[in-house]
Write an enzyme that holds these catalytic residues in place. Structure first.
Site, mmCIF file in Angstrom:
data_model
loop_
_atom_site.group_PDB
_atom_site.id
_atom_site.type_symbol
_atom_site.label_atom_id
_atom_site.label_comp_id
_atom_site.label_asym_id
_atom_site.label_seq_id
_atom_site.Cartn_x
_atom_site.Cartn_y
_atom_site.Cartn_z
ATOM 1 N N LYS A 46 0.847 -1.202 0.000
ATOM 2 C CA LYS A 46 0.000 0.000 0.000
ATOM 3 C C LYS A 46 0.878 1.247 0.000
ATOM 4 O O LYS A 46 2.062 1.168 0.363
ATOM 5 C CB LYS A 46 -0.912 -0.018 1.224
ATOM 6 C CG LYS A 46 -0.151 -0.124 2.539
ATOM 7 C CD LYS A 46 -1.055 -0.563 3.673
ATOM 8 C CE LYS A 46 -0.295 -0.508 4.992
ATOM 9 N NZ LYS A 46 -1.031 -1.122 6.084
ATOM 10 N N ARG B 238 -11.070 -0.769 14.380
ATOM 11 C CA ARG B 238 -11.216 -0.100 13.087
ATOM 12 C C ARG B 238 -12.163 -0.950 12.248
ATOM 13 O O ARG B 238 -13.249 -1.251 12.702
ATOM 14 C CB ARG B 238 -9.833 0.036 12.458
ATOM 15 C CG ARG B 238 -9.497 1.385 11.935
ATOM 16 C CD ARG B 238 -8.008 1.558 11.661
ATOM 17 N NE ARG B 238 -7.379 0.442 10.945
ATOM 18 C CZ ARG B 238 -6.098 0.411 10.586
ATOM 19 N NH1 ARG B 238 -5.311 1.426 10.861
ATOM 20 N NH2 ARG B 238 -5.595 -0.608 9.956
ATOM 21 N N TYR C 253 16.715 30.469 5.664
ATOM 22 C CA TYR C 253 15.568 31.233 6.192
ATOM 23 C C TYR C 253 15.580 31.319 7.709
ATOM 24 O O TYR C 253 15.925 30.346 8.388
ATOM 25 C CB TYR C 253 14.249 30.561 5.791
ATOM 26 C CG TYR C 253 13.925 30.604 4.333
ATOM 27 C CD1 TYR C 253 13.691 31.822 3.693
ATOM 28 C CD2 TYR C 253 13.811 29.433 3.598
ATOM 29 C CE1 TYR C 253 13.355 31.863 2.338
ATOM 30 C CE2 TYR C 253 13.478 29.450 2.256
ATOM 31 C CZ TYR C 253 13.255 30.664 1.633
ATOM 32 O OH TYR C 253 12.924 30.683 0.311
ATOM 33 N N MET D 66 12.389 24.399 0.840
ATOM 34 C CA MET D 66 11.556 23.539 -0.002
ATOM 35 C C MET D 66 12.406 22.610 -0.881
ATOM 36 O O MET D 66 12.105 21.424 -1.017
ATOM 37 C CB MET D 66 10.628 24.396 -0.872
ATOM 38 C CG MET D 66 9.598 23.576 -1.629
ATOM 39 S SD MET D 66 8.527 24.574 -2.676
ATOM 40 C CE MET D 66 7.516 25.411 -1.487
HETATM 41 C C1 LIG Z 1 -0.252 -1.920 6.810
HETATM 42 C C2 LIG Z 1 -0.776 -3.214 7.222
HETATM 43 C C3 LIG Z 1 0.101 -4.244 7.586
HETATM 44 C C4 LIG Z 1 1.590 -4.050 7.733
HETATM 45 O O1 LIG Z 1 1.896 -3.313 8.902
HETATM 46 P P1 LIG Z 1 3.414 -3.135 9.352
HETATM 47 O O2 LIG Z 1 3.309 -2.462 10.670
HETATM 48 O O3 LIG Z 1 4.073 -2.277 8.318
HETATM 49 O O4 LIG Z 1 4.004 -4.479 9.421
HETATM 50 C C5 LIG Z 1 -0.446 -5.491 7.846
HETATM 51 N N1 LIG Z 1 -1.770 -5.695 7.772
HETATM 52 C C6 LIG Z 1 -2.641 -4.718 7.447
HETATM 53 C C7 LIG Z 1 -4.092 -5.015 7.395
HETATM 54 C C8 LIG Z 1 -2.179 -3.451 7.157
HETATM 55 O O5 LIG Z 1 -3.030 -2.479 6.841
#
Ligand SMILES: *Cc1c(COP(=O)(O)O)cnc(C)c1O
Length: 380
Positions: free
Chosen positions: A34, A132, A276, A324
């Site tokens: 992701k 969640r 700056y 920047m």
């Molecule tokens: C992001 C995520 C992970 C990985 O988490 P890490 O802390 O980077 O190991 C595993 N499972 C789900 C559902 C996630 O969203």
């Protein structure tokens, strides 16, 4: 080149191997890719992952899943986050595997899959204490029953997510154990209903390091595979210390190295200020290297006057505010550094993203994710 994120794919593969060795060869690895693989580049990371023996991938958005498919990734892709109804058509046509938390969504998915005449795999997500997405543990068997009864759906997995698995605090260890026990009970109840839960998985990075009971059929370590253990250590109970030492011995290396160039070396006289806000003034005459990297590239401005970059094997302090597109480094009165030399802004063992995160009040995840699109990824 001006500034690049060097992605050390060999280190990524080594990290996968370290995890494989740790969890044993009968367990699968799902690589979370992701957010463009935490900033590393999802398609390239997925390809390297497959070469090193990963079996599937995790994304947060439908667009991320489609990008992987378009990049030629044929392995299963899990959709970790709850999508919107207007994205379901694409989920079905691309064959992404969504996590499902509730009956309403299961029924919408089944309708779309029916219309497309395409069977869709799903994983049940159980909320065992993350608070969640996910169904309540006691609702899991009913949800499983609904999926099995849905003609166009196939239950291929059951998952949960851990909230404090990366902590050695006794309270957090107990909480994780409670989550794991709750998950085991729910999986057992699904089986007791005569339903195959599919692949059972729970472990993020923290649990791969600290909680073998959470490994089940497959693990999902993200930050660990990108080279950071990110375990917070405090109040480790004495009876846990030996176990912790064993699991903490797992060796990984940072995959991303932010590399920039010394584009100019100049003299600053005693009393002269840099950048700056004039937050730094020279105490003696000194040489300043200007680097072509700034907060728009993802170098946190909060690191101003606090960070050290590696040039020619030596650490030099950043001085003055990070702006920047540029920042400045104090080379001292005399230097072996030359114009156009390369500087490792972070990602070498001496200045990794975890240390940079610490001084800027964040976590390594946010450091690598925030490396901006304008920084080309160079794969080694
Ligand atoms: C992001 C995520 C992970 C990985 O988490 P890490 O802390 O980077 O190991 C595993 N499972 C789900 C559902 C996630 O969203």
């Amino acid at each position: 080149m001006r500034t690049t994120a060097i992605i050390h794919l060999n280190r990524f593969k080594k990290n996968i191997n370290s995890v494989k060795t740790r969890i044993g060869k009968n367990r699968l690895i799902c690589v979370p890719v992701k957010a463009d693989a935490y900033g590393h580049g999802a398609v390239q990371i997925a390809k390297a992952g497959l070469e090193a023996g990963a079996s599937c991938f995790g994304v947060a958005t439908v667009a991320e899943g489609l990008a992987l498919k378009k990049g030629g990734i044929k392995a299963p892709i899990l959709l970790f986050s709850q999508p919107n109804p207007d994205e379901i058509r694409q989920i079905v046509s691309a064959g992404l595997i969504p996590f499902v938390s509730d009956a309403e969504f299961v029924s919408i998915l089944n309708d779309y899959a029916k219309t497309a005449k395409k069977k869709l795999s799903v994983h049940i997500k159980i909320d065992t204490g993350m608070g969640r997405i996910g169904c309540a543990a006691k609702e899991a068997p009913e949800l499983a029953r609904q999926i099995v009864k849905s003609k166009w759906l196939k239950l291929t997995g059951t998952a949960t997510h851990l909230a404090v698995s990366d902590s050695t605090n006794k309270r957090d260890i107990d909480y994780t154990k409670k989550q794991i026990a709750c998950f085991q009970k729910a999986v057992k109840a699904i089986r007791a209903a005569g339903i195959d839960p599919g692949l059972v998985h729970a472990a993020n990075s923290g649990a791969v390091i600290l909680h073998p009971d959470a490994w089940f059929d497959m693990v999902r370590p993200g930050i660990l595979l990108y080279g950071y253990k990110s375990v917070t250590e405090h109040e480790a109970p004495p009876d846990q210390l030996k176990k912790l030492a064993k699991y903490k011995s797992l060796a990984v290396e940072p995959v991303m190295e932010l590399s920039s160039t010394v584009v100019l070396i100049k003299k600053i006289k005693k009393g002269g200020s840099v950048s700056y806000g004039r937050t730094w003034t020279a105490e003696t005459d000194t040489l300043i290297a200007v680097l072509s990297v700034g907060y728009a590239d993802g170098l946190p401005r909060l690191a101003s006057n606090k960070w050290q970059v590696l040039i020619g094997g030596k650490l030099y302090p950043l001085v003055g505010r990070i702006s920047m597109d540029q920042c400045c480094v104090n080379l001292g009165k005399k230097t072996k550094v030359n114009r156009w030399d390369e500087a490792a802004v972070f990602g070498s063992p001496n200045n990794d993203a975890a240390a940079l995160a610490k001084i800027t009040g964040t976590i390594p995840y946010e450091i690598t994710c925030n490396i901006n699109k304008r920084v080309p990824r160079v794969y080694k």
